[in-house]
Motif scaffolding. Structure first.
Motif, PDB file in Angstrom:
ATOM      1  N   ILE A 197       0.849  -1.193   0.000  1.00  0.00           N
ATOM      2  CA  ILE A 197       0.000   0.000   0.000  1.00  0.00           C
ATOM      3  C   ILE A 197       0.882   1.239   0.000  1.00  0.00           C
ATOM      4  CG2 ILE A 197      -1.640   1.363   1.372  1.00  0.00           C
ATOM      5  CD1 ILE A 197      -2.858  -1.256   2.317  1.00  0.00           C
ATOM      6  N   ASP A 198       0.677   2.100  -0.978  1.00  0.00           N
ATOM      7  CA  ASP A 198       1.453   3.332  -1.109  1.00  0.00           C
ATOM      8  C   ASP A 198       0.689   4.462  -0.435  1.00  0.00           C
ATOM      9  OD1 ASP A 198       2.866   5.589  -1.890  1.00  0.00           O
ATOM     10  OD2 ASP A 198       3.314   4.808  -3.885  1.00  0.00           O
ATOM     11  N   ALA A 199       0.988   4.694   0.829  1.00  0.00           N
ATOM     12  CA  ALA A 199       0.269   5.700   1.611  1.00  0.00           C
ATOM     13  C   ALA A 199       0.392   7.087   1.002  1.00  0.00           C
ATOM     14  CB  ALA A 199       0.789   5.704   3.055  1.00  0.00           C
ATOM     15  N   ALA A 200       1.575   7.443   0.567  1.00  0.00           N
ATOM     16  CA  ALA A 200       1.795   8.778   0.012  1.00  0.00           C
ATOM     17  C   ALA A 200       1.013   8.976  -1.285  1.00  0.00           C
ATOM     18  CB  ALA A 200       3.284   9.003  -0.230  1.00  0.00           C
ATOM     19  N   ALA A 201       0.948   7.953  -2.122  1.00  0.00           N
ATOM     20  CA  ALA A 201       0.224   8.069  -3.391  1.00  0.00           C
ATOM     21  C   ALA A 201      -1.272   8.253  -3.160  1.00  0.00           C
ATOM     22  CB  ALA A 201       0.479   6.832  -4.246  1.00  0.00           C
ATOM     23  N   HIS A 202      -1.829   7.511  -2.203  1.00  0.00           N
ATOM     24  CA  HIS A 202      -3.256   7.650  -1.912  1.00  0.00           C
ATOM     25  C   HIS A 202      -3.559   9.033  -1.309  1.00  0.00           C
ATOM     26  CE1 HIS A 202      -4.347   3.669  -3.047  1.00  0.00           C
ATOM     27  NE2 HIS A 202      -3.692   3.060  -2.075  1.00  0.00           N
ATOM     28  N   LEU A 203      -2.664   9.512  -0.462  1.00  0.00           N
ATOM     29  CA  LEU A 203      -2.852  10.848   0.115  1.00  0.00           C
ATOM     30  C   LEU A 203      -2.776  11.908  -0.984  1.00  0.00           C
ATOM     31  CD1 LEU A 203      -3.208  12.618   2.635  1.00  0.00           C
ATOM     32  CD2 LEU A 203      -0.712  12.664   2.841  1.00  0.00           C
ATOM     33  N   LYS A 204      -1.863  11.733  -1.918  1.00  0.00           N
ATOM     34  CA  LYS A 204      -1.738  12.677  -3.028  1.00  0.00           C
ATOM     35  C   LYS A 204      -3.018  12.700  -3.856  1.00  0.00           C
ATOM     36  CE  LYS A 204       1.287  13.929  -6.868  1.00  0.00           C
ATOM     37  NZ  LYS A 204       2.566  13.604  -7.580  1.00  0.00           N
ATOM     38  N   ARG A 213     -13.484  12.263  -1.945  1.00  0.00           N
ATOM     39  CA  ARG A 213     -13.531  10.818  -2.065  1.00  0.00           C
ATOM     40  C   ARG A 213     -12.101  10.301  -2.258  1.00  0.00           C
ATOM     41  NH1 ARG A 213     -17.420  10.916  -7.049  1.00  0.00           N
ATOM     42  NH2 ARG A 213     -16.153  12.772  -7.290  1.00  0.00           N
ATOM     43  N   PHE A 214     -11.825   9.084  -1.769  1.00  0.00           N
ATOM     44  CA  PHE A 214     -10.484   8.572  -1.820  1.00  0.00           C
ATOM     45  C   PHE A 214     -10.472   7.230  -2.569  1.00  0.00           C
ATOM     46  CE2 PHE A 214     -10.846  10.609   2.504  1.00  0.00           C
ATOM     47  CZ  PHE A 214     -10.342  11.826   2.080  1.00  0.00           C
ATOM     48  N   PRO A 215     -10.284   7.270  -3.867  1.00  0.00           N
ATOM     49  CA  PRO A 215     -10.321   6.029  -4.653  1.00  0.00           C
ATOM     50  C   PRO A 215      -9.114   5.154  -4.349  1.00  0.00           C
ATOM     51  CG  PRO A 215      -9.562   7.840  -6.026  1.00  0.00           C
ATOM     52  CD  PRO A 215      -9.993   8.445  -4.710  1.00  0.00           C
ATOM     53  N   GLY A 216      -9.319   3.871  -4.420  1.00  0.00           N
ATOM     54  CA  GLY A 216      -8.218   2.943  -4.289  1.00  0.00           C
ATOM     55  C   GLY A 216      -7.793   2.659  -2.880  1.00  0.00           C
ATOM     56  N   VAL A 217      -8.467   3.179  -1.858  1.00  0.00           N
ATOM     57  CA  VAL A 217      -8.057   2.969  -0.478  1.00  0.00           C
ATOM     58  C   VAL A 217      -8.748   1.737   0.060  1.00  0.00           C
ATOM     59  CG1 VAL A 217      -8.078   3.908   1.849  1.00  0.00           C
ATOM     60  CG2 VAL A 217      -7.716   5.428  -0.102  1.00  0.00           C
TER      61      VAL A 217
END
Length: 236
Positions: free
Chosen positions: A206-213, A232-236
């Motif tokens: 899981i790429d935390a920084a990418a999802h936050l971006k 909305r946070f897609p892919g989380v």
């Protein structure tokens, strides 16, 4: 009667407790001298050693005994410089914040842009030991009786204040919708970042920084589309 050339040495003087004891060069009465400096240096050595061990992944939310074993120091010796395990772990988080979260030396939050916050999370991902310590320690501090309860609460408040200021700054520039509540969005970003970092500890893919971006991009895109209070946070 002949007077003695040298006065007799009293028991107090033999023990070093004489009123007119010999002065130590460079030491000023009422001011902590070299002993204090050595104590501070040892405290710093323990702190830096623990952070290094956490960064290497050798420790995860460790006990005082585990910390002592990692540093080659007796737990009782650590407690000479830190009042408790909680005080030591709190000192680690304070140093981590100062180095990574952009706090000023006095502990007050500086105004940072939102992209910098995403970069901080990216930096955290390669330090899983410190992230694990923080998340576990924050969970422990949920109890009001915990020694670090107020510290963790104030830490959240400082982070929220800093992010809310960054959001307002972008609202003034027109890059984020003025209809969005900065305080709410700041809390959402913090919650998302902490939750993603927790998930990344469980699943390193899981790429935390990418999802936050992704969430930050949507926050800015709300200026040009339908404005909503929560992105909305897609892919989380």
């Amino acid at each position: 009667m002949r007077q003695k050339k040298d006065a007799a040495v009293t028991p107090q003087e033999r023990k070093g407790g004489a009123t007119h004891a010999k002065r130590v060069p460079g030491k000023v009465d009422g001011v902590k001298g070299s002993g204090y400096s050595k104590g501070q240096a040892k405290r710093e050595e323990i702190l830096i050693g623990l952070i290094a061990a956490l960064n290497r992944g050798e420790l995860r939310n460790p006990s005082l005994k585990a910390i002592g074993q990692a540093l080659g120091v007796e737990p009782a010796h650590i407690l000479y410089y830190f009042k408790s395990r909680e005080e030591l772990l709190q000192a680690v988080i304070v140093r981590w914040d100062r180095d990574a979260l952009g706090q000023l030396p006095d502990g007050s939050p500086k105004i940072m842009d939102i992209d910098e916050y995403e970069a901080i999370i990216a930096r955290n991902v390669v330090r899983p030991g410190v992230v694990h310590l923080y998340l576990a320690f924050a969970a422990e501090a949920v109890e009001p009786s915990h020694p670090a309860h107020d510290f963790i609460r104030e830490r959240f408040d400082k982070a929220r204040t800093a992010l809310a200021a960054a959001i307002r700054q972008e609202q003034d520039l027109g890059t984020i919708s003025a209809a969005i509540d900065p305080a709410i969005e700041a809390r959402l970003l913090i919650a998302l970042a902490d939750g993603l970092q927790l998930q990344s500890l469980i699943d390193p893919d899981i790429d935390a920084a990418a999802h936050l971006k992704s969430a930050i991009v949507q926050l800015r895109e709300s200026k040009f589309g339908e404005c909503v209070n929560r992105p909305r946070f897609p892919g989380v």
